[in-house]
Enzyme design. Structure first.
Site, PDB file in Angstrom:
ATOM      1  N   GLU A 133       0.844  -1.206   0.000  1.00  0.00           N
ATOM      2  CA  GLU A 133       0.000   0.000   0.000  1.00  0.00           C
ATOM      3  C   GLU A 133       0.870   1.243   0.000  1.00  0.00           C
ATOM      4  OE1 GLU A 133      -2.348  -0.080   3.549  1.00  0.00           O
ATOM      5  OE2 GLU A 133      -3.078  -2.098   3.150  1.00  0.00           O
ATOM      6  N   LYS A 162       1.984   4.721   1.623  1.00  0.00           N
ATOM      7  CA  LYS A 162       1.971   5.294   2.972  1.00  0.00           C
ATOM      8  C   LYS A 162       1.609   6.769   2.810  1.00  0.00           C
ATOM      9  CE  LYS A 162       4.650   5.462   7.232  1.00  0.00           C
ATOM     10  NZ  LYS A 162       4.355   6.832   7.585  1.00  0.00           N
ATOM     11  N   ASP A 220       0.843  10.577   3.765  1.00  0.00           N
ATOM     12  CA  ASP A 220       1.518  11.457   4.717  1.00  0.00           C
ATOM     13  C   ASP A 220       0.534  12.487   5.278  1.00  0.00           C
ATOM     14  OD1 ASP A 220       3.517  12.492   6.195  1.00  0.00           O
ATOM     15  OD2 ASP A 220       4.511  13.553   4.550  1.00  0.00           O
ATOM     16  N   TYR A 232      -7.331   2.475   5.840  1.00  0.00           N
ATOM     17  CA  TYR A 232      -6.495   1.297   5.591  1.00  0.00           C
ATOM     18  C   TYR A 232      -6.579   0.237   6.681  1.00  0.00           C
ATOM     19  CZ  TYR A 232      -3.590   4.575   8.221  1.00  0.00           C
ATOM     20  OH  TYR A 232      -3.145   5.489   9.129  1.00  0.00           O
ATOM     21  N   LYS A 266      10.265   3.831   3.746  1.00  0.00           N
ATOM     22  CA  LYS A 266      10.085   5.272   3.506  1.00  0.00           C
ATOM     23  C   LYS A 266      10.936   5.732   2.334  1.00  0.00           C
ATOM     24  CE  LYS A 266       9.008   7.331   7.753  1.00  0.00           C
ATOM     25  NZ  LYS A 266       8.693   8.576   8.215  1.00  0.00           N
ATOM     26  N   CYS A 318      17.456  46.734   7.679  1.00  0.00           N
ATOM     27  CA  CYS A 318      16.677  46.391   6.481  1.00  0.00           C
ATOM     28  C   CYS A 318      17.576  46.542   5.243  1.00  0.00           C
ATOM     29  CB  CYS A 318      15.455  47.310   6.367  1.00  0.00           C
ATOM     30  SG  CYS A 318      14.543  47.048   4.835  1.00  0.00           S
ATOM     31  N   CYS A 355      15.750  49.719   3.211  1.00  0.00           N
ATOM     32  CA  CYS A 355      15.630  51.086   3.747  1.00  0.00           C
ATOM     33  C   CYS A 355      16.593  51.333   4.912  1.00  0.00           C
ATOM     34  CB  CYS A 355      14.185  51.371   4.158  1.00  0.00           C
ATOM     35  SG  CYS A 355      13.692  50.510   5.654  1.00  0.00           S
ATOM     36  N   CYS A 401      11.197  44.474   9.390  1.00  0.00           N
ATOM     37  CA  CYS A 401      11.582  45.873   9.204  1.00  0.00           C
ATOM     38  C   CYS A 401      10.375  46.684   9.666  1.00  0.00           C
ATOM     39  CB  CYS A 401      11.876  46.161   7.737  1.00  0.00           C
ATOM     40  SG  CYS A 401      11.950  47.933   7.419  1.00  0.00           S
ATOM     41  N   CYS A 437       9.517  52.009   3.566  1.00  0.00           N
ATOM     42  CA  CYS A 437      10.300  50.902   3.032  1.00  0.00           C
ATOM     43  C   CYS A 437       9.644  50.435   1.726  1.00  0.00           C
ATOM     44  CB  CYS A 437      10.333  49.782   4.073  1.00  0.00           C
ATOM     45  SG  CYS A 437      11.292  48.365   3.552  1.00  0.00           S
TER      46      CYS A 437
HETATM   47  S1  IVH Z   1      -1.153   0.773   8.864  1.00  0.00           S
HETATM   48  C1  IVH Z   1      -0.674  -0.967  13.107  1.00  0.00           C
HETATM   49  N1  IVH Z   1      -1.224   1.741   6.459  1.00  0.00           N
HETATM   50  O1  IVH Z   1       1.730   5.647   9.077  1.00  0.00           O
HETATM   51  C2  IVH Z   1      -0.297  -0.100  12.008  1.00  0.00           C
HETATM   52  N2  IVH Z   1      -0.493   3.168   8.205  1.00  0.00           N
HETATM   53  O2  IVH Z   1       4.110   5.112  10.707  1.00  0.00           O
HETATM   54  C3  IVH Z   1      -1.424   0.622  11.442  1.00  0.00           C
HETATM   55  N3  IVH Z   1       0.027   5.436   7.481  1.00  0.00           N
HETATM   56  O3  IVH Z   1       0.193   5.688  12.213  1.00  0.00           O
HETATM   57  C4  IVH Z   1      -1.023   1.542  10.383  1.00  0.00           C
HETATM   58  N4  IVH Z   1      -0.453   5.163   5.355  1.00  0.00           N
HETATM   59  O4  IVH Z   1      -0.757   7.183  10.364  1.00  0.00           O
HETATM   60  C5  IVH Z   1      -0.928   2.000   7.748  1.00  0.00           C
HETATM   61  N5  IVH Z   1      -1.373   2.483   4.261  1.00  0.00           N
HETATM   62  C6  IVH Z   1      -1.099   2.725   5.544  1.00  0.00           C
HETATM   63  C7  IVH Z   1      -0.656   3.979   5.977  1.00  0.00           C
HETATM   64  C8  IVH Z   1      -0.360   4.163   7.336  1.00  0.00           C
HETATM   65  C9  IVH Z   1      -0.048   6.014   6.274  1.00  0.00           C
HETATM   66  C10 IVH Z   1       0.482   6.116   8.703  1.00  0.00           C
HETATM   67  C11 IVH Z   1      -0.408   5.899   9.905  1.00  0.00           C
HETATM   68  C12 IVH Z   1       0.459   5.246  10.923  1.00  0.00           C
HETATM   69  C13 IVH Z   1       1.818   5.645  10.464  1.00  0.00           C
HETATM   70  C14 IVH Z   1       2.828   4.653  10.954  1.00  0.00           C
END
Ligand code: IVH
Length: 716
Positions: free
Chosen positions: A114, A116, A118, A227, A314, A411, A414, A429, A435
């Protein structure tokens, strides 16, 4: 031997505690995620090697906390919200894969891959098929109840369709996100209001979710992707199937997950998304791999902090090394001084970067920057390049190494001595009226699209008007005549006419736009509209004390003080008088705040969430049409203005008393206001102006004024 290690551990704990607090409590990121993770790993390794130095309060013993908002109730999670083990290396993904295989006695297993996302993790509890609670992760055991704000996220189902097979009670977990498009418009608004920009969508989403006003949250256009499903009744045996159920029940889930049957497939997925993620509408910072079979997940179990059946890989932020040549200083419209690094051009995430924001004095000090230093540049949130570190080792062999960079004291334009206000990271400033960039910046803001919308005037024209026509402030614009601008032989006659006509037309802009155009710090479009409607005229606004100002819905102490400070200045009061003398709107007209009698004698309760206007705007509309807004339903209630997600208790009470529910659209029809508020007719495109008078587009190489110290209180 143990002594220096004990000290090292203590040092790391202190540092990580500090970074944790900055991040979770104040939404600031003093270090990159990568640096933070590296420090955390270092500490974990040292603690593992020295169990005698165990401390239950070590940052390694908890998953972080974002508690601390006094105004949100704290709610305990039924199941702790754990974190994920993470890595930046493919080799460690391989180790995870082999370890998992070993723990499963080499039985076949699949990994669900999946993205991740942000943002901020959120837990939603559904009871009787309705959203009952939305809680942030907090410290993993308990979090903040942000249900009100979460309800404003349109992609989140408030009620689950009973026919879809969902149990009445369940919990879903996912990520609240601010899409890039919302993030960019939010920053554009903040820039126009002279507020510091948000560093990335995660900080913006966090500030929004913790906003004390759900109306503000609603305007920020958050999104959420889910998720994880927690439901005892659901017996589906794979994670991927459970996600499919969530989709069926009406939740937004990722379209980009896949089930991998081998390490090669996992690596192909990582490879693909490392490149492709830049095309996604939301920010991602890695890949999450989860053992797909629920039974195998149970077999693998958990550590104290994270599941053993999952890992996050990551993505490394793209980073480049180059040489710092000089630091220059820009002066913004509010007088804020932004240091800008000028560097040897370097390729970074698809563009050539040669300038980077250094944000403020503290950051320059922290980096201990010297001219000639080899510096590392990253794109924060993938947009604004910033210097994240100095290659200190390269200094000894660097013949070009020059002076230490010291923040300017005066500044750069000015030469007025600069000031720093208590509690603020920025340096200013103070010479607002002498200015040049501040004066021009204010005119630029005044004519901008959302303010007076004088499209024929852009930054280059302002340069000319300032230099050659004595235009020092926005009121001077109204003295301009065609003959001043047409040129000796009338060669610019047409463009001069367009400009003067545009200026004249702007007199019709409603009061709230005039108020926004003044450029009062922290008074953005929404605040200007609220103030204009609440006070009705500039006189009443100018006389208001901070206490009176905060009586207007959504106006917090920061904005209130800023408004008072603005009108305390003689210069500003004189400017307002001159603008009034030029015929600008200084009070709400009937057009902007319609007055009618359709609701006379009616007691109206507002309930639920709305699409066209905020709750406060409905209160104002009710008052403007002769009605009375009351808080609770009683036999005297005439009707309920019922938005989406009206509480079931209220609905029941209304039914039992026989009180009609009026929808938002019907209500607007009732008062004859079916249009959305304050529409602005687009001005026709003016005929093209001579090159020197053309509206310049903002240059993309120009780093924006960005603060790492985004202030979520500005959302109050
Ligand atoms: S699973 C028990 N799936 O990443 C773990 N987390 O570093 C449950 N996050 O706290 C998390 N995308 O906020 C999971 N596809 C994804 C995610 C995801 C982002 C975040 C989530 C978690 C953090 C962990």
């Amino acid at each position: 031997m143990t002594q220096p290690i004990a000290e090292k551990i203590l040092h790391l704990r202190r540092l990580l505690h500090h970074y944790n607090a900055e991040y979770y409590l104040h939404h600031r990121s003093p270090v990159s995620d990568r640096e933070f993770d590296a420090l955390m790993h270092e500490l974990e390794a040292l603690e593992q090697a020295h169990p005698e130095l165990y401390d239950p309060n070590s940052p390694t013993q908890r998953v972080g906390s974002d508690l601390g908002s006094a105004s949100f109730a704290t709610v305990r999670h039924k199941v702790p919200m754990l974190s994920l083990g993470n890595t930046y290396s493919i080799a460690e993904v391989e180790t995870f894969y082999q370890r998992t295989a070993g723990s499963l006695d080499h039985a076949p297993f699949n990994l669900n891959c999946e993205l991740k996302f942000d943002g901020l993790s959120i837990s939603l509890e559904y009871e009787d098929y309705r959203l009952a609670r939305a809680v942030t992760r907090g410290d993993g055991r308990q979090g903040d109840d942000v249900t009100e704000n979460v309800r404003t996220i349109r992609t989140i189902p408030l009620v689950i369709d009973r026919d879809k097979g969902a149990p009445p009670q369940f919990e879903v977990r996912g990520e609240v996100l601010m899409p890039w498009s919302s993030f960019e418009s939010l920053n554009a608004e903040r820039e126009a209001a002279g507020e510091p920009l948000m560093a990335n969508p995660r900080n913006a989403a966090s500030g929004t979710l913790k906003s004390k006003s759900s109306a503000v949250a609603a305007k920020r256009h958050l999104d959420a992707i889910f998720y994880q499903l927690i439901a005892d009744e659901v017996t589906t045996q794979t994670h991927s199937e459970r996600i499919r159920l969530l989709r069926e029940w009406g939740f937004k889930v990722s379209d980009h997950s896949t089930v991998a049957h081998s390490l090669t497939e996992v690596e192909a997925y990582i490879d693909h998304w490392d490149k492709e993620r830049s095309r996604l509408p939301v920010a991602t910072d890695g890949i999450v791999l989860k053992v797909d079979s629920i039974e195998q997940q149970q077999q693998l179990g958990f550590t104290s902090k994270s599941p053993k059946w999952a890992i996050a890989y990551k993505f490394a932020a793209e980073r480049a090394e180059t040489v710092l040549r000089s630091v220059s200083y820009q002066v913004g419209r509010t007088g804020v001084i932004t240091p800008v690094a000028n560097m040897d051009p370097v390729q970074l995430a698809g563009t050539v970067v040669k300038r980077a924001s250094l944000h403020n004095e503290d950051i320059i000090k922290k980096l201990d920057l010297h001219v000639g230093d080899r510096v590392w540049v990253e794109k924060a949130g993938e947009i604004i390049p910033q210097i994240v570190g100095v290659n200190v080792e390269a200094r000894s062999s660097n013949p070009d190494l020059g002076e230490k960079v010291c923040f300017v004291t005066h500044c750069p334009v000015c030469h007025t001595p600069l000031v720093r206000y208590e509690g603020e990271a920025g340096t200013y400033c103070p010479a607002q009226y002498g200015c040049e960039p501040q004066m021009k910046g204010r005119i630029e803001h005044f004519v901008s699209r959302d303010a007076m919308n004088i499209q024929s005037i852009g930054p280059k024209t302002i340069d000319t008007l300032y230099a050659n026509h004595g235009i020092n402030d926005c009121a001077d614009l109204y003295n301009l005549r065609v003959s001043d601008l047409a040129g000796e032989k009338g060669e610019r006659q047409r463009s001069a006419e367009v400009m003067v006509e545009g200026i004249a037309q702007s007199r019709r802009q409603p009061f709230d736009r005039v108020l926004y155009a003044l450029g009062i710090r922290f008074v953005g479009k929404v605040a200007a509209l609220t103030l204009a409607r609440h006070f009705g005229s500039i006189e009443r606004l100018m006389q208001a004390t901070p206490e009176r100002l905060t009586e207007a819905e959504g106006i917090g102490p920061v904005i209130a003080q800023s408004v008072c400070d603005y009108f305390a200045e003689t210069h500003n009061r004189q400017l307002v008088e001159r603008l009034r003398a030029m015929g600008l709107q200084m009070e709400m007209t009937e057009e902007a705040a319609p007055i009618g009698h359709a609701l006379e004698g009616k007691a109206i309760v507002i309930s639920g969430t709305f699409e066209h206007h905020s709750r406060d705007e409905y209160k104002q509309l009710i008052a403007a049409h002769g009605g009375k807004n009351t808080g609770s339903i009683s036999a005297k209630t005439s009707f309920i203005l019922a938005g989406a997600a009206m509480g079931p208790a209220k609905e029941e009470k209304a039914r039992s008393l026989g009180i009609p529910l009026v929808s938002e659209t019907d209500f607007l029809q009732m008062i004859g206001a079916t249009d959305t508020p304050t529409p602005t007719a687009e001005s026709p495109t003016p005929p093209s102006l001579p090159a020197d008078k053309q509206t310049a587009k903002p240059t993309s190489t120009q780093p924006k004024q960005t603060s790492l110290f985004d202030d979520p209180s500005l959302f109050e």
